[in-house]
Scaffold this motif. Structure first.
Motif, PDB file in Angstrom:
ATOM      1  N   VAL A 210      26.295 -74.529  20.714  1.00  0.00           N
ATOM      2  CA  VAL A 210      26.577 -74.814  21.586  1.00  0.00           C
ATOM      3  C   VAL A 210      25.036 -74.391  22.998  1.00  0.00           C
ATOM      4  O   VAL A 210      25.154 -74.903  23.681  1.00  0.00           O
ATOM      5  N   VAL A 211      24.544 -73.107  22.341  1.00  0.00           N
ATOM      6  CA  VAL A 211      23.235 -72.771  23.089  1.00  0.00           C
ATOM      7  C   VAL A 211      22.806 -73.726  22.822  1.00  0.00           C
ATOM      8  O   VAL A 211      21.436 -73.892  24.247  1.00  0.00           O
ATOM      9  N   LEU A 212      22.547 -74.529  21.502  1.00  0.00           N
ATOM     10  CA  LEU A 212      21.315 -75.456  21.673  1.00  0.00           C
ATOM     11  C   LEU A 212      20.939 -76.653  22.577  1.00  0.00           C
ATOM     12  O   LEU A 212      20.694 -77.035  23.040  1.00  0.00           O
ATOM     13  N   PRO A 228      13.944 -71.341  30.657  1.00  0.00           N
ATOM     14  CA  PRO A 228      15.968 -71.743  29.463  1.00  0.00           C
ATOM     15  C   PRO A 228      15.663 -71.231  28.391  1.00  0.00           C
ATOM     16  O   PRO A 228      16.400 -70.702  26.758  1.00  0.00           O
ATOM     17  N   ALA A 229      14.278 -70.819  27.160  1.00  0.00           N
ATOM     18  CA  ALA A 229      13.843 -70.566  25.904  1.00  0.00           C
ATOM     19  C   ALA A 229      14.189 -69.611  25.442  1.00  0.00           C
ATOM     20  O   ALA A 229      14.654 -68.707  24.804  1.00  0.00           O
ATOM     21  N   THR A 230      13.866 -68.454  26.695  1.00  0.00           N
ATOM     22  CA  THR A 230      14.105 -66.795  26.967  1.00  0.00           C
ATOM     23  C   THR A 230      15.641 -66.662  27.031  1.00  0.00           C
ATOM     24  O   THR A 230      16.430 -66.287  26.466  1.00  0.00           O
ATOM     25  N   ALA A 235      20.939 -65.156  24.083  1.00  0.00           N
ATOM     26  CA  ALA A 235      21.923 -65.039  23.917  1.00  0.00           C
ATOM     27  C   ALA A 235      22.133 -65.735  23.141  1.00  0.00           C
ATOM     28  O   ALA A 235      23.369 -64.963  22.473  1.00  0.00           O
ATOM     29  N   LEU A 236      21.272 -66.187  21.826  1.00  0.00           N
ATOM     30  CA  LEU A 236      21.323 -66.067  20.019  1.00  0.00           C
ATOM     31  C   LEU A 236      21.595 -64.735  20.008  1.00  0.00           C
ATOM     32  O   LEU A 236      22.520 -64.659  19.124  1.00  0.00           O
ATOM     33  N   ALA A 237      21.127 -63.901  20.341  1.00  0.00           N
ATOM     34  CA  ALA A 237      21.074 -63.245  19.344  1.00  0.00           C
ATOM     35  C   ALA A 237      21.625 -62.061  20.017  1.00  0.00           C
ATOM     36  O   ALA A 237      22.540 -61.649  19.306  1.00  0.00           O
TER      37      ALA A 237
END
Length: 381
Positions: A210-212, A228-230, A235-237
């Motif tokens: 979902v994040v990707l 957005p990359a940060t 979010a993934l962390a």
């Protein structure tokens, strides 16, 4: 830390010392360093964040899942499987950068080929070539593109793609045609799809997907890519921590050797450019597309594509010659193992997987592919 990372750390530290010595000697002023920092900080911020995104997505099993889906889509036909793998490599390169493809996609693709009883070489060549040649389309695809994006006046991602989509398409199709011809026997084979054991947390993998899915359009929205990359990296962390994987969230996720290498290179090359008289640069300036592209390709294979771009950027006098230079430094680094960091990292991952690369064949095929790809791509600029 692998040999490539250790080398990057040492070289980056030396370059940084050289740059600081130039500052101490007066070749670089404080204003020069501030301007350089303002230009490169967003670039390095994006590189750090997208590396964390890619690593955490890999740990969540996203890339392994995509490769397994590719095996099912292939329905036993190797050439279909290869095309799906190539499409994955292109998408990963365009949106997540060439290093993601070289470092994270290569091992799972090669392991999949071995699991299916196939020669891993055509798949290994596909990932490394498309990691380089497929990195022309968007600013986020390559560090050189992010630098050129600023030089072009910060166009939107769509405006950037308007300048690069034709050579980008050629730079993808020509290497694929070479691989299809050279490895035709392997690609004509059939395979029996394997069913890998489930080893990842499905809930974590779904949320990571979902994040990707949200991140990819955000990278072409016109917002500075590092933002957005940060957010995606954080979010993934958080997902990893919530799912109990605290070991994955650690400072080593950030590619410190690459950041040090790039930072030192930026400072050292800025000092070199400042040391060259302005009238000398004017005399070297070119608007020739083929000249800029071939200079970039030769420089990349002799040194590395990043210093080649930084050295040649001042002599690209207009948009067309700058895009041609990108063709050279992005699609040209196919001959020598050190022509791009992606190739070095790719080789390190293959060694870890026990795959031996015949370097004579690599150089020969790379030279032929480079000689075909760069002129044809430049012709479309």
């Amino acid at each position: 830390m692998g040999a490539v990372q250790r080398s990057m750390t040492v070289v980056g530290a030396v370059l940084l010392v050289v740059g600081l010595a130039a500052f101490a000697a007066g070749a670089l002023s404080a204003d020069d360093l501030r301007a350089l920092g303002a230009r490169t900080a967003p670039v390095l911020g994006f590189v750090a964040a997208i590396s964390v995104v890619a690593e955490l997505a890999d740990r969540a099993g996203v890339f392994a899942m995509l490769v397994h889906r590719a095996e099912r889509l292939g329905r036993g036909r190797v050439w279909v499987l290869w095309l799906v793998f190539a499409a994955l490599a292109v998408v990963a390169t365009i949106f997540l950068s060439l290093d993601t493809t070289a470092v994270l996609l290569t091992p799972v693709v090669v392991l999949a080929a071995r699991r299916l009883g196939l020669d891993p070489l055509p798949f290994a060549f596909t990932t490394v070539w498309l990691a380089n040649t497929g990195s022309l389309l968007l600013p986020v695809s390559n560090l050189t593109n992010l630098l050129a994006h600023q030089r072009l006046g910060d166009p939107t991602p769509w405006e950037f793609a308007e300048l690069t989509w034709r050579p980008a398409l050629v730079a993808i199709l020509v290497p694929m045609a070479v691989i299809a011809a050279v490895f035709a026997r392997t690609l004509r084979q059939r395979y029996r799809p394997a069913v890998p054991a489930e080893t990842t947390d499905r809930t974590r993998r779904r949320w990571s997907c979902v994040v990707l899915v949200v991140l990819l359009p955000a990278l072409v929205s016109g917002v500075a890519p590092w933002i957005p990359a940060t957010i995606a990296a954080l979010a993934l962390a958080l997902i990893a921590l919530v799912r109990g994987d605290r070991r994955s969230v650690r400072p080593s996720l950030v590619p410190w050797p690459l950041l040090l290498f790039a930072g030192g290179l930026f400072v050292a090359m800025e000092a070199l450019v400042r040391a060259i008289p302005a009238d000398r640069l004017d005399g070297l300036a070119t608007s020739s597309t083929i000249g800029a592209a071939m200079s970039g390709a030769v420089g990349a294979n002799l040194l590395n594509n990043l210093p080649a771009y930084l050295a040649l950027e001042p002599i690209a006098t207009d948009r067309t010659s700058l895009v041609a230079l990108l063709v050279g430094v992005n699609a040209g680094p196919l001959i020598t193992p050190w022509a791009s960091l992606a190739t070095l990292l790719w080789h390190q991952r293959l060694e870890a997987a026990g795959v031996r690369i015949p370097w004579g064949r690599f150089v020969l095929l790379g030279a032929v592919t480079c000689a075909l790809t760069v002129p044809l791509a430049v012709w479309t600029v």
